[in-house]
Design an enzyme around this catalytic site. Structure first.
Site, PDB file in Angstrom:
ATOM      1  N   LYS A  19     135.206 -44.835  80.531  1.00 55.78           N
ATOM      2  CA  LYS A  19     134.249 -44.422  79.499  1.00 55.78           C
ATOM      3  C   LYS A  19     133.068 -45.376  79.523  1.00 55.78           C
ATOM      4  O   LYS A  19     133.256 -46.579  79.720  1.00 55.78           O
ATOM      5  CB  LYS A  19     134.907 -44.447  78.111  1.00 55.78           C
ATOM      6  CG  LYS A  19     133.923 -44.115  76.973  1.00 55.78           C
ATOM      7  CD  LYS A  19     134.625 -43.923  75.646  1.00 55.78           C
ATOM      8  CE  LYS A  19     134.799 -45.190  74.859  1.00 55.78           C
ATOM      9  NZ  LYS A  19     133.552 -45.938  74.538  1.00 55.78           N
ATOM     10  N   ASP A  73     136.581 -51.358  74.412  1.00 57.78           N
ATOM     11  CA  ASP A  73     135.999 -52.708  74.348  1.00 57.78           C
ATOM     12  C   ASP A  73     135.979 -53.231  72.910  1.00 57.78           C
ATOM     13  O   ASP A  73     135.606 -54.374  72.666  1.00 57.78           O
ATOM     14  CB  ASP A  73     134.602 -52.748  74.992  1.00 57.78           C
ATOM     15  CG  ASP A  73     133.568 -51.914  74.270  1.00 57.78           C
ATOM     16  OD1 ASP A  73     133.933 -51.189  73.319  1.00 57.78           O
ATOM     17  OD2 ASP A  73     132.380 -51.982  74.651  1.00 57.78           O
ATOM     18  N   GLU A 131     130.444 -40.933  67.836  1.00 58.59           N
ATOM     19  CA  GLU A 131     130.807 -41.977  66.864  1.00 58.59           C
ATOM     20  C   GLU A 131     129.768 -42.059  65.748  1.00 58.59           C
ATOM     21  O   GLU A 131     128.558 -42.164  66.014  1.00 58.59           O
ATOM     22  CB  GLU A 131     130.929 -43.346  67.567  1.00 58.59           C
ATOM     23  CG  GLU A 131     131.289 -44.462  66.582  1.00 58.59           C
ATOM     24  CD  GLU A 131     131.754 -45.755  67.225  1.00 58.59           C
ATOM     25  OE1 GLU A 131     131.954 -45.803  68.467  1.00 58.59           O
ATOM     26  OE2 GLU A 131     131.932 -46.733  66.469  1.00 58.59           O
ATOM     27  N   GLU A 155     129.080 -46.069  77.463  1.00 59.80           N
ATOM     28  CA  GLU A 155     128.279 -45.716  76.296  1.00 59.80           C
ATOM     29  C   GLU A 155     126.921 -45.186  76.729  1.00 59.80           C
ATOM     30  O   GLU A 155     126.294 -45.723  77.654  1.00 59.80           O
ATOM     31  CB  GLU A 155     128.127 -46.937  75.382  1.00 59.80           C
ATOM     32  CG  GLU A 155     129.460 -47.359  74.792  1.00 59.80           C
ATOM     33  CD  GLU A 155     129.336 -48.440  73.734  1.00 59.80           C
ATOM     34  OE1 GLU A 155     128.213 -48.873  73.397  1.00 59.80           O
ATOM     35  OE2 GLU A 155     130.404 -48.859  73.235  1.00 59.80           O
ATOM     36  N   ASP A 172     137.583 -48.594  79.247  1.00 59.21           N
ATOM     37  CA  ASP A 172     136.211 -48.704  78.721  1.00 59.21           C
ATOM     38  C   ASP A 172     135.422 -49.693  79.584  1.00 59.21           C
ATOM     39  O   ASP A 172     135.894 -50.801  79.875  1.00 59.21           O
ATOM     40  CB  ASP A 172     136.294 -49.235  77.282  1.00 59.21           C
ATOM     41  CG  ASP A 172     135.210 -48.660  76.390  1.00 59.21           C
ATOM     42  OD1 ASP A 172     134.394 -47.853  76.872  1.00 59.21           O
ATOM     43  OD2 ASP A 172     135.205 -49.012  75.194  1.00 59.21           O
TER      44      ASP A 172
HETATM   45  O1  KIV Z   1     135.888 -49.325  72.251  1.00 60.77           O
HETATM   46  C1  KIV Z   1     136.381 -48.483  71.499  1.00 60.77           C
HETATM   47  O2  KIV Z   1     137.422 -48.681  70.876  1.00 60.77           O
HETATM   48  C2  KIV Z   1     135.675 -47.214  71.347  1.00 60.77           C
HETATM   49  C3  KIV Z   1     136.166 -46.273  70.308  1.00 60.77           C
HETATM   50  C4  KIV Z   1     135.669 -46.699  68.985  1.00 60.77           C
HETATM   51  C5  KIV Z   1     135.820 -44.873  70.629  1.00 60.77           C
HETATM   52  O3  KIV Z   1     134.728 -46.978  72.029  1.00 60.77           O
END
Ligand code: KIV
Length: 299
Positions: free
Chosen positions: A117, A48, A186, A119, A87
Site C-alpha cells: 500500500k 506504518d 481515510e 499513500e 505499507d
Molecule cells: O498505516 C496504517 O495503519 C493505515 C491505516 C490507517 C489504513 O494506513
C-alpha cells in the site's frame, strides 16, 4: 489451521460485487497477527501506524523500511488466510519509480506480504503504476494521508469542500486507472465517500469514511483499547485491553511484593534424594566455583 480459504484479489473483487463487507485490521507482530487470523479478518495491513502505536514515534514519518520489514516478518509468521498488505513507509517510494519498485520488492521478498500500500499525493500514481507493472499489486490510500499530514494542514478530515472532494475523487480515479486493486479512504465525510465510491469499480476500504465503502479498517491498538489517550472520532473501541494489561501487571507486582507469587503451582519439583545429596555435599564442603566445577556424583 483455520479451515478458511486464503483471501485472494479475485475473492475481494467478488466480495465487493456481492455486497459482502470486507474487514481489515492492522497488525504489527506475531500475537496481533494470530488474533486477526483467529477472528477471521479478510485483510491484514502491516501499517506504518506501527510508528506511533508500537514504536512510540509522534507520527508515521520516522518509521524506516528496516523497521517495517522486521514487523512484517513477525506478522507473516502469524497469518494463514488473510491477504497481507505491506505499507510502504515514507521515503521508500516517492523519489523515483526505480526506488518504488525496489522497495515494494523488498517488502514482498523479505516480509512475505502479498501486496503493498502507498499513500496518494504528488507522484504516487506514477509510483503505483510502476510497482503494478513490476508484478506487485498495489492498494492506494486517499483522503487523510498521514505521511503528508503536514502538507494537508494536520490530521484533518479531507474532502470537506467541493474543491477538496474533486481532488480526492481525481486521486481515487487515477489510482484505479493505473490498476490499484483497492483504495483506502481515510477521514472523509460519509456523503463524499458515497458519491465517489459509486464511480469506482475497485473495492474501497474506509477508515473514518462512513458506511459506503466495500470494507472497513481500524488500527488494532485503537479498536482493542491498547492505545490510551485521544483517538480519532472514527475509532470504535471494542475492548479495553490497556486497562486489563495494567491490572494484570499490577496484580503481579502486588503478589511479588506480598510473597503470594510464585505459589506451589508455579514451581518445579526435584527428587527428594537428589536434594538430599545436594544438601549433603554442601554440608561437607565449603563450595567454591572451582570445586563445583570439579564435582562428580559418587555413584
Ligand atoms: O498505516 C496504517 O495503519 C493505515 C491505516 C490507517 C489504513 O494506513
Amino acid at each position: 489451521m483455520s479451515g478458511r480459504a486464503p483471501v485472494t484479489l479475485p475473492r475481494l473483487a467478488e466480495m465487493k460485487a456481492a455486497g459482502e463487507p470486507i474487514s481489515m485490521v492492522t497488525a504489527y507482530d506475531y500475537p496481533s497477527a494470530r488474533v486477526a487470523e483467529e477472528a477471521g479478518v479478510d485483510m491484514v495491513l502491516v501499517g506504518d501506524t506501527a510508528a506511533m502505536v508500537v514504536l512510540g514515534y509522534p507520527g508515521t514519518e520516522p518509521v524506516s523500511m528496516d523497521e517495517m520489514v522486521m514487523l512484517g516478518r513477525a506478522v507473516r509468521r502469524g497469518l494463514e488466510t488473510p491477504l497481507m498488505v505491506g505499507d510502504m513507509p515514507m521515503g521508500s517510494y516517492e523519489a523515483s519509480n526505480e526506488l518504488a519498485v525496489h522497495s515494494a520488492q523488498r517488502l514482498v521478498k523479505e516480509t512475505g506480504c502479498q501486496v503493498v500500500k502507498l499513500e496518494a499525493g504528488g507522484t504516487s500514481v506514477e509510483r503505483a503504476r510502476a510497482i503494478i507493472r513490476s508484478g506487485i499489486p498495489v492498494m492506494g490510500h486517499v483522503g487523510l494521508t498521514p505521511q503528508t499530514a503536514t502538507a494537508l494542514g494536520g490530521y484533518k478530515t479531507q474532502g470537506k469542500t467541493a474543491q477538496g472532494a474533486v481532488k480526492l475523487c481525481e486521486d481515487a480515479l487515477a489510482l484505479q486507472s493505473v490498476g490499484c486493486f483497492a483504495i483506502v479512504f481515510e477521514a472523509v465525510p460519509a456523503a463524499i465517500t458515497e458519491t465517489i465510491v459509486e464511480r469506482l469499480e475497485v473495492p474501497t476500504i474506509g477508515i473514518g469514511a462512513g458506511p459506503a465503502t466495500a470494507g472497513q479498517v481500524l488500527v488494532f491498538h485503537d479498536l482493542l483499547g491498547i492505545t490510551t489517550g485521544r483517538v480519532p472520532k472514527f475509532v470504535k473501541r471494542y475492548a479495553d485491553v490497556h486497562a486489563a494489561m495494567v491490572d494484570g501487571v499490577r496484580q503481579f507486582v502486588d503478589e511479588v511484593r506480598s510473597g503470594h507469587f510464585p505459589a506451589a503451582d508455579h514451581v518445579y519439583g526435584v527428587e527428594p534424594s537428589e536434594l538430599a545429596e545436594f544438601k549433603h555435599y554442601l554440608d561437607q564442603e565449603s563450595l567454591t566455583s572451582q570445586k563445583a566445577w570439579d564435582w562428580e556424583p559418587l555413584s
